[in-house]
Design a protein around this motif. Structure first.
Motif, short mmCIF file in Angstrom:
data_model
loop_
_atom_site.label_atom_id
_atom_site.label_comp_id
_atom_site.label_asym_id
_atom_site.label_seq_id
_atom_site.Cartn_x
_atom_site.Cartn_y
_atom_site.Cartn_z
N LEU A 151 -34.69 -96.68 83.14
CA LEU A 151 -33.84 -96.95 84.29
C LEU A 151 -32.61 -97.78 83.89
O LEU A 151 -31.49 -97.50 84.31
CB LEU A 151 -34.62 -97.67 85.39
CG LEU A 151 -35.55 -96.81 86.25
CD1 LEU A 151 -36.47 -97.67 87.08
CD2 LEU A 151 -34.75 -95.89 87.15
N ALA A 152 -32.84 -98.79 83.06
CA ALA A 152 -31.73 -99.64 82.61
C ALA A 152 -30.78 -98.86 81.72
O ALA A 152 -29.55 -99.04 81.79
CB ALA A 152 -32.28 -100.86 81.88
N LYS A 153 -31.31 -98.00 80.87
CA LYS A 153 -30.50 -97.20 79.95
C LYS A 153 -29.58 -96.23 80.70
O LYS A 153 -28.45 -95.99 80.31
CB LYS A 153 -31.42 -96.43 79.01
CG LYS A 153 -30.77 -95.87 77.79
CD LYS A 153 -31.83 -95.27 76.89
CE LYS A 153 -31.23 -94.87 75.56
NZ LYS A 153 -32.25 -94.26 74.70
N ALA A 154 -30.10 -95.69 81.84
CA ALA A 154 -29.32 -94.74 82.63
C ALA A 154 -28.34 -95.45 83.56
O ALA A 154 -27.54 -94.79 84.23
CB ALA A 154 -30.24 -93.84 83.44
N GLY A 155 -28.40 -96.77 83.62
CA GLY A 155 -27.49 -97.52 84.50
C GLY A 155 -28.07 -97.77 85.88
O GLY A 155 -27.37 -98.25 86.76
N GLY A 156 -29.33 -97.47 86.07
CA GLY A 156 -29.98 -97.68 87.36
C GLY A 156 -30.65 -99.03 87.43
O GLY A 156 -30.44 -99.89 86.57
N ALA A 157 -31.44 -99.22 88.46
CA ALA A 157 -32.12 -100.50 88.63
C ALA A 157 -33.52 -100.27 89.20
O ALA A 157 -33.79 -99.25 89.83
CB ALA A 157 -31.33 -101.39 89.57
N ALA A 158 -34.39 -101.25 88.96
CA ALA A 158 -35.75 -101.22 89.49
C ALA A 158 -35.92 -102.40 90.43
O ALA A 158 -35.54 -103.52 90.11
CB ALA A 158 -36.75 -101.29 88.35
N LYS A 159 -36.46 -102.13 91.61
CA LYS A 159 -36.74 -103.19 92.58
C LYS A 159 -38.25 -103.34 92.69
O LYS A 159 -38.89 -102.66 93.49
CB LYS A 159 -36.16 -102.84 93.95
CG LYS A 159 -34.68 -102.90 94.03
CD LYS A 159 -34.26 -102.63 95.47
CE LYS A 159 -32.76 -102.58 95.62
NZ LYS A 159 -32.37 -102.22 96.99
N PRO A 160 -38.86 -104.23 91.89
CA PRO A 160 -40.30 -104.39 91.99
C PRO A 160 -40.67 -105.20 93.22
O PRO A 160 -39.99 -106.16 93.58
CB PRO A 160 -40.67 -105.15 90.71
CG PRO A 160 -39.42 -105.82 90.29
CD PRO A 160 -38.28 -105.01 90.80
N LEU A 161 -41.73 -104.78 93.91
CA LEU A 161 -42.19 -105.48 95.11
C LEU A 161 -43.26 -106.52 94.78
O LEU A 161 -43.71 -107.24 95.64
CB LEU A 161 -42.73 -104.49 96.13
CG LEU A 161 -41.72 -103.45 96.61
CD1 LEU A 161 -42.39 -102.45 97.52
CD2 LEU A 161 -40.57 -104.14 97.34
N GLU A 162 -43.68 -106.57 93.50
CA GLU A 162 -44.63 -107.58 93.05
C GLU A 162 -43.99 -108.35 91.90
O GLU A 162 -43.03 -107.90 91.29
CB GLU A 162 -45.93 -106.91 92.57
CG GLU A 162 -46.69 -106.27 93.69
CD GLU A 162 -47.98 -105.63 93.21
OE1 GLU A 162 -48.33 -105.80 92.03
OE2 GLU A 162 -48.63 -104.97 94.03
N ASN A 163 -44.56 -109.51 91.59
CA ASN A 163 -44.01 -110.36 90.55
C ASN A 163 -44.18 -109.75 89.16
O ASN A 163 -43.30 -109.86 88.32
CB ASN A 163 -44.69 -111.73 90.57
CG ASN A 163 -44.35 -112.47 91.85
OD1 ASN A 163 -43.36 -112.18 92.49
ND2 ASN A 163 -45.19 -113.42 92.22
N VAL A 164 -45.28 -109.07 88.91
CA VAL A 164 -45.56 -108.51 87.59
C VAL A 164 -44.78 -107.21 87.43
O VAL A 164 -44.86 -106.32 88.26
CB VAL A 164 -47.08 -108.24 87.43
CG1 VAL A 164 -47.38 -107.73 86.06
CG2 VAL A 164 -47.85 -109.52 87.72
N THR A 165 -44.02 -107.07 86.33
CA THR A 165 -43.25 -105.85 86.10
C THR A 165 -43.70 -105.14 84.83
O THR A 165 -43.25 -104.05 84.55
CB THR A 165 -41.75 -106.18 85.98
OG1 THR A 165 -41.57 -107.17 84.97
CG2 THR A 165 -41.20 -106.65 87.30
N GLU A 166 -44.57 -105.75 84.05
CA GLU A 166 -45.05 -105.12 82.82
C GLU A 166 -46.48 -104.62 83.02
O GLU A 166 -47.24 -105.18 83.80
CB GLU A 166 -45.04 -106.14 81.66
CG GLU A 166 -43.65 -106.59 81.26
CD GLU A 166 -42.89 -105.53 80.49
OE1 GLU A 166 -43.52 -104.81 79.70
OE2 GLU A 166 -41.69 -105.43 80.68
N GLY A 167 -46.87 -103.61 82.25
CA GLY A 167 -48.26 -103.21 82.22
C GLY A 167 -48.64 -102.06 83.01
O GLY A 167 -48.26 -101.30 83.67
#
Length: 152
Positions: free
Chosen positions: A136-152
């Motif tokens: 997502l970052a490579k394509a210029g987009g963004a991620a909106k996580p709804l929880e604190n943990v973003t890995e795994g």
């Protein structure tokens, strides 16, 4: 004529058993229930797991394993499926994912990184895999996580 319109001739149909309607029906006397006993009585039906007083199977077998009541199971969605389902959408929200039927309504969603992104999109989900965040970052987009943990 269609297959669902085919029916057998009336004389080929089997008549239902008329239980408890006298000896002339072939099911008279004990009405096919045998002589006496619990199952011959009216209004009595034993529970499906009842084994006649024998120790039930569920109690004979040893207890094994552990069921975690706090485990959260996510509905996985790959990036290529998101791009395929939303060809012209730049911002994909959780409500849109539920509307398209990509995940059951109200279920937590995790975005996985399988597939390639050709355009910048913003995705809202509960969790993201590391590869999905990277793509997502490579394509210029963004991620909106709804929880604190973003890995795994």
């Amino acid at each position: 004529m269609l297959l669902n319109e085919l029916t057998p001739f009336p004389e080929e149909r089997k008549d239902r058993k008329r239980i408890g309607r006298g000896r002339g029906t072939g099911q008279g006397c004990t009405a096919g229930k045998g002589n006496k006993g619990q199952n011959a009585r009216a209004g009595v039906s034993s529970r499906p797991w009842f084994e006649g007083g024998q120790m039930p199977l569920a109690r004979r077998l040893p207890k094994r394993g552990f069921k975690n009541p706090f485990k959260v199971s996510y509905s996985p969605i790959n990036l290529d499926r998101l791009v395929e389902s939303f060809p012209e959408t730049a911002e994909i929200t959780l409500d849109l994912i539920y509307e398209r039927g990509l995940a059951p309504k109200g279920a937590p969603v995790k975005i996985l990184g399988n597939g390639d992104l050709t355009k910048a999109i913003t995705v809202e989900a509960h969790k993201f895999s590391a590869s999905a965040l990277e793509k997502l970052a490579k394509a210029g987009g963004a991620a909106k996580p709804l929880e604190n943990v973003t890995e795994g």
